[in-house]
Design a protein around this motif. Structure first.
Motif, PDB file in Angstrom:
ATOM      1  N   ALA A 113      35.145  47.982  14.917  1.00 36.05           N
ATOM      2  CA  ALA A 113      33.900  47.412  15.463  1.00 36.05           C
ATOM      3  C   ALA A 113      34.194  46.365  16.540  1.00 36.05           C
ATOM      4  O   ALA A 113      35.173  45.618  16.462  1.00 36.05           O
ATOM      5  N   ILE A 114      33.320  46.328  17.520  1.00 36.33           N
ATOM      6  CA  ILE A 114      33.482  45.393  18.634  1.00 36.33           C
ATOM      7  C   ILE A 114      32.998  44.000  18.242  1.00 36.33           C
ATOM      8  O   ILE A 114      33.654  42.998  18.532  1.00 36.33           O
ATOM      9  N   ASP A 115      31.874  43.933  17.571  1.00 29.90           N
ATOM     10  CA  ASP A 115      31.328  42.662  17.115  1.00 29.90           C
ATOM     11  C   ASP A 115      32.154  42.154  15.928  1.00 29.90           C
ATOM     12  O   ASP A 115      32.292  42.845  14.922  1.00 29.90           O
ATOM     13  N   PRO A 116      32.707  40.941  15.987  1.00 23.34           N
ATOM     14  CA  PRO A 116      33.521  40.445  14.873  1.00 23.34           C
ATOM     15  C   PRO A 116      32.770  40.354  13.555  1.00 23.34           C
ATOM     16  O   PRO A 116      33.363  40.516  12.485  1.00 23.34           O
ATOM     17  N   LEU A 117      31.444  40.121  13.600  1.00 21.31           N
ATOM     18  CA  LEU A 117      30.680  40.085  12.354  1.00 21.31           C
ATOM     19  C   LEU A 117      30.548  41.488  11.756  1.00 21.31           C
ATOM     20  O   LEU A 117      30.567  41.653  10.532  1.00 21.31           O
ATOM     21  N   ALA A 118      30.432  42.500  12.619  1.00 23.65           N
ATOM     22  CA  ALA A 118      30.399  43.885  12.142  1.00 23.65           C
ATOM     23  C   ALA A 118      31.743  44.262  11.525  1.00 23.65           C
ATOM     24  O   ALA A 118      31.800  44.970  10.512  1.00 23.65           O
ATOM     25  N   LEU A 119      32.803  43.771  12.110  1.00 19.96           N
ATOM     26  CA  LEU A 119      34.135  44.029  11.573  1.00 19.96           C
ATOM     27  C   LEU A 119      34.290  43.374  10.202  1.00 19.96           C
ATOM     28  O   LEU A 119      34.853  43.971   9.277  1.00 19.96           O
ATOM     29  N   GLU A 120      33.763  42.173  10.070  1.00 24.90           N
ATOM     30  CA  GLU A 120      33.830  41.480   8.785  1.00 24.90           C
ATOM     31  C   GLU A 120      32.998  42.201   7.730  1.00 24.90           C
ATOM     32  O   GLU A 120      33.382  42.261   6.556  1.00 24.90           O
ATOM     33  N   LEU A 121      31.852  42.747   8.135  1.00 25.77           N
ATOM     34  CA  LEU A 121      31.037  43.531   7.198  1.00 25.77           C
ATOM     35  C   LEU A 121      31.823  44.742   6.705  1.00 25.77           C
ATOM     36  O   LEU A 121      31.811  45.050   5.503  1.00 25.77           O
ATOM     37  N   SER A 122      32.506  45.442   7.604  1.00 24.36           N
ATOM     38  CA  SER A 122      33.312  46.595   7.202  1.00 24.36           C
ATOM     39  C   SER A 122      34.373  46.178   6.198  1.00 24.36           C
ATOM     40  O   SER A 122      34.570  46.836   5.162  1.00 24.36           O
ATOM     41  N   ARG A 123      35.051  45.095   6.483  1.00 20.59           N
ATOM     42  CA  ARG A 123      36.099  44.599   5.590  1.00 20.59           C
ATOM     43  C   ARG A 123      35.523  44.276   4.203  1.00 20.59           C
ATOM     44  O   ARG A 123      36.114  44.611   3.179  1.00 20.59           O
ATOM     45  N   HIS A 124      34.356  43.637   4.192  1.00 23.15           N
ATOM     46  CA  HIS A 124      33.716  43.251   2.941  1.00 23.15           C
ATOM     47  C   HIS A 124      33.307  44.478   2.128  1.00 23.15           C
ATOM     48  O   HIS A 124      33.579  44.562   0.915  1.00 23.15           O
ATOM     49  N   ARG A 125      32.675  45.458   2.772  1.00 22.60           N
ATOM     50  CA  ARG A 125      32.196  46.636   2.053  1.00 22.60           C
ATOM     51  C   ARG A 125      33.371  47.480   1.547  1.00 22.60           C
ATOM     52  O   ARG A 125      33.323  48.013   0.424  1.00 22.60           O
ATOM     53  N   TYR A 126      34.409  47.617   2.336  1.00 23.29           N
ATOM     54  CA  TYR A 126      35.561  48.390   1.890  1.00 23.29           C
ATOM     55  C   TYR A 126      36.240  47.708   0.705  1.00 23.29           C
ATOM     56  O   TYR A 126      36.704  48.377  -0.224  1.00 23.29           O
ATOM     57  N   ALA A 127      36.306  46.383   0.715  1.00 23.86           N
ATOM     58  CA  ALA A 127      36.897  45.648  -0.407  1.00 23.86           C
ATOM     59  C   ALA A 127      36.067  45.864  -1.673  1.00 23.86           C
ATOM     60  O   ALA A 127      36.615  46.049  -2.770  1.00 23.86           O
ATOM     61  N   GLN A 128      34.736  45.841  -1.531  1.00 19.62           N
ATOM     62  CA  GLN A 128      33.869  46.137  -2.677  1.00 19.62           C
ATOM     63  C   GLN A 128      34.130  47.549  -3.202  1.00 19.62           C
ATOM     64  O   GLN A 128      34.163  47.777  -4.415  1.00 19.62           O
ATOM     65  N   ALA A 129      34.292  48.496  -2.278  1.00 20.07           N
ATOM     66  CA  ALA A 129      34.511  49.883  -2.670  1.00 20.07           C
ATOM     67  C   ALA A 129      35.833  50.039  -3.422  1.00 20.07           C
ATOM     68  O   ALA A 129      35.903  50.778  -4.410  1.00 20.07           O
ATOM     69  N   VAL A 130      36.862  49.362  -2.961  1.00 18.43           N
ATOM     70  CA  VAL A 130      38.155  49.425  -3.644  1.00 18.43           C
ATOM     71  C   VAL A 130      38.023  48.905  -5.069  1.00 18.43           C
ATOM     72  O   VAL A 130      38.522  49.512  -6.026  1.00 18.43           O
ATOM     73  N   GLN A 131      37.323  47.801  -5.218  1.00 19.48           N
ATOM     74  CA  GLN A 131      37.136  47.236  -6.554  1.00 19.48           C
ATOM     75  C   GLN A 131      36.349  48.195  -7.454  1.00 19.48           C
ATOM     76  O   GLN A 131      36.703  48.403  -8.623  1.00 19.48           O
ATOM     77  N   ALA A 132      35.290  48.784  -6.905  1.00 22.59           N
ATOM     78  CA  ALA A 132      34.498  49.731  -7.685  1.00 22.59           C
ATOM     79  C   ALA A 132      35.318  50.968  -8.045  1.00 22.59           C
ATOM     80  O   ALA A 132      35.249  51.465  -9.173  1.00 22.59           O
ATOM     81  N   ALA A 133      36.109  51.459  -7.092  1.00 26.58           N
ATOM     82  CA  ALA A 133      36.935  52.637  -7.343  1.00 26.58           C
ATOM     83  C   ALA A 133      37.944  52.377  -8.455  1.00 26.58           C
ATOM     84  O   ALA A 133      38.208  53.250  -9.296  1.00 26.58           O
ATOM     85  N   GLN A 134      38.490  51.174  -8.487  1.00 30.10           N
ATOM     86  CA  GLN A 134      39.416  50.819  -9.558  1.00 30.10           C
ATOM     87  C   GLN A 134      38.721  50.865 -10.915  1.00 30.10           C
ATOM     88  O   GLN A 134      39.321  51.258 -11.919  1.00 30.10           O
ATOM     89  N   GLY A 135      37.438  50.474 -10.940  1.00 31.65           N
ATOM     90  CA  GLY A 135      36.677  50.528 -12.182  1.00 31.65           C
ATOM     91  C   GLY A 135      36.471  51.943 -12.692  1.00 31.65           C
ATOM     92  O   GLY A 135      36.251  52.156 -13.886  1.00 31.65           O
ATOM     93  N   TRP A 136      36.570  52.915 -11.789  1.00 30.70           N
ATOM     94  CA  TRP A 136      36.465  54.328 -12.176  1.00 30.70           C
ATOM     95  C   TRP A 136      37.840  54.941 -12.424  1.00 30.70           C
ATOM     96  O   TRP A 136      37.941  56.128 -12.743  1.00 30.70           O
ATOM     97  N   GLY A 137      38.890  54.172 -12.256  1.00 33.67           N
ATOM     98  CA  GLY A 137      40.242  54.706 -12.422  1.00 33.67           C
ATOM     99  C   GLY A 137      40.652  55.648 -11.314  1.00 33.67           C
ATOM    100  O   GLY A 137      41.480  56.545 -11.520  1.00 33.67           O
ATOM    101  N   CYS A 138      40.095  55.461 -10.118  1.00 34.92           N
ATOM    102  CA  CYS A 138      40.345  56.384  -9.008  1.00 34.92           C
ATOM    103  C   CYS A 138      41.693  56.123  -8.342  1.00 34.92           C
ATOM    104  O   CYS A 138      42.053  54.978  -8.082  1.00 34.92           O
ATOM    105  N   ARG A 139      42.386  57.210  -8.028  1.00 36.66           N
ATOM    106  CA  ARG A 139      43.602  57.127  -7.228  1.00 36.66           C
ATOM    107  C   ARG A 139      43.313  57.360  -5.750  1.00 36.66           C
ATOM    108  O   ARG A 139      44.124  56.982  -4.896  1.00 36.66           O
ATOM    109  N   LYS A 140      42.177  58.002  -5.434  1.00 34.02           N
ATOM    110  CA  LYS A 140      41.836  58.301  -4.042  1.00 34.02           C
ATOM    111  C   LYS A 140      40.449  57.787  -3.719  1.00 34.02           C
ATOM    112  O   LYS A 140      39.516  57.930  -4.518  1.00 34.02           O
TER     113      LYS A 140
END
Length: 252
Positions: free
Chosen positions: A71-98
């Motif tokens: 993302a060009i806008d640094p706030l949009a980039l931070e949003l991406s980082r935040h949402r992906y981090a949430q997704a990783v945490q949620a995926a771990q709760g499901w025992g996901c490898r991928k």
């Protein structure tokens, strides 16, 4: 493919029933809508409870709307980082490898060379917080060819970042590259595939046998690689599992 290689997206009608009947996994898609990572609706809570009862293994599809690792806008980039981090945490709760993530590329918005450079920078930094046993699979959506995604994964050079080849997207109107060429060029970095069909125009997520994706040829090309996993991302589950069984591509 062995049944343990095959997952069904939870966008598909009858996904839980098919997963339970055939011993298949599920790809959790409820959190593609990022708000469900914050406060899932009662419908989502009920749906995911059913998924947990239906299958014993899962992959996870991260949110993607308005998200871009370049993302060009640094706030949009931070949003991406935040949402992906949430997704990783949620995926771990499901025992996901991928965990499947979209590349975020939009034609005529991002200059390809710049997009690759910024994406490499983002993923190198983000992967420092990813467990060694997890793989993020970068999915093609609007790319005209595999080159950008191959360049990103090759330059990041980390086994935790690989490719998810969506064969339906590779056949839709924004792709300028035949599906078979997508397969061959992605193959060295390929970890996961999304299977659905279309007629070469809209991304309709049609049944495997209905469309211009040479589905049998694609599956035959990859049949010897037992490390790959697949998700049926059609709108209906049971009939497509039956097709794979009848064609001999799925072994139970």
């Amino acid at each position: 493919m062995d049944r343990r290689q095959l997952y069904i997206s939870t966008v598909a009608a009858g996904c839980d029933e098919a997963a339970a009947r055939y011993g298949l996994g599920l790809e959790i898609a409820e959190y593609c809508t990022a708000a469900n990572l914050d406060a899932p609706t009662p419908e989502v809570v009920s749906a995911v409870a059913g998924h947990r009862q239906a299958a014993d293994r899962f992959t996870f599809h991260a949110p993607f709307n308005e998200l871009c690792p370049a993302a060009i806008d640094p706030l949009a980039l931070e949003l991406s980082r935040h949402r992906y981090a949430q997704a990783v945490q949620a995926a771990q709760g499901w025992g996901c490898r991928k965990l499947v993530v979209h590349s975020g590329f939009i034609p005529r918005v991002y200059f390809p060379v710049w997009f690759v450079e910024k994406s490499v920078e983002f993923w190198r930094d983000f992967l420092t917080q990813i467990p060694e046993q997890m793989v993020l699979c970068l999915e093609n959506v609007m790319e005209p060819s595999p080159q950008m995604l191959v360049d990103i994964v090759r330059q990041v050079n980390d086994p935790r970042l690989r490719l998810c080849l969506d064969v339906g997207h590779a056949n839709a109107e924004l792709s300028l590259t035949p599906v078979e060429e997508w397969v061959e060029r992605c193959r060295p970095w390929l970890s996961h595939l999304h299977l659905h069909n279309n007629a070469g125009g809209w991304d309709l997520h049609d049944p495997l046998e209905r469309g211009t994706v040479p589905m049998e040829e694609v599956l035959e090309l990859l049949s010897e690689d037992t490390s790959l996993t697949y998700t049926l991302e059609t709108l209906e589950a049971g009939g497509n599992v039956t097709w794979l069984l009848e064609k001999g591509f799925l072994k139970l």
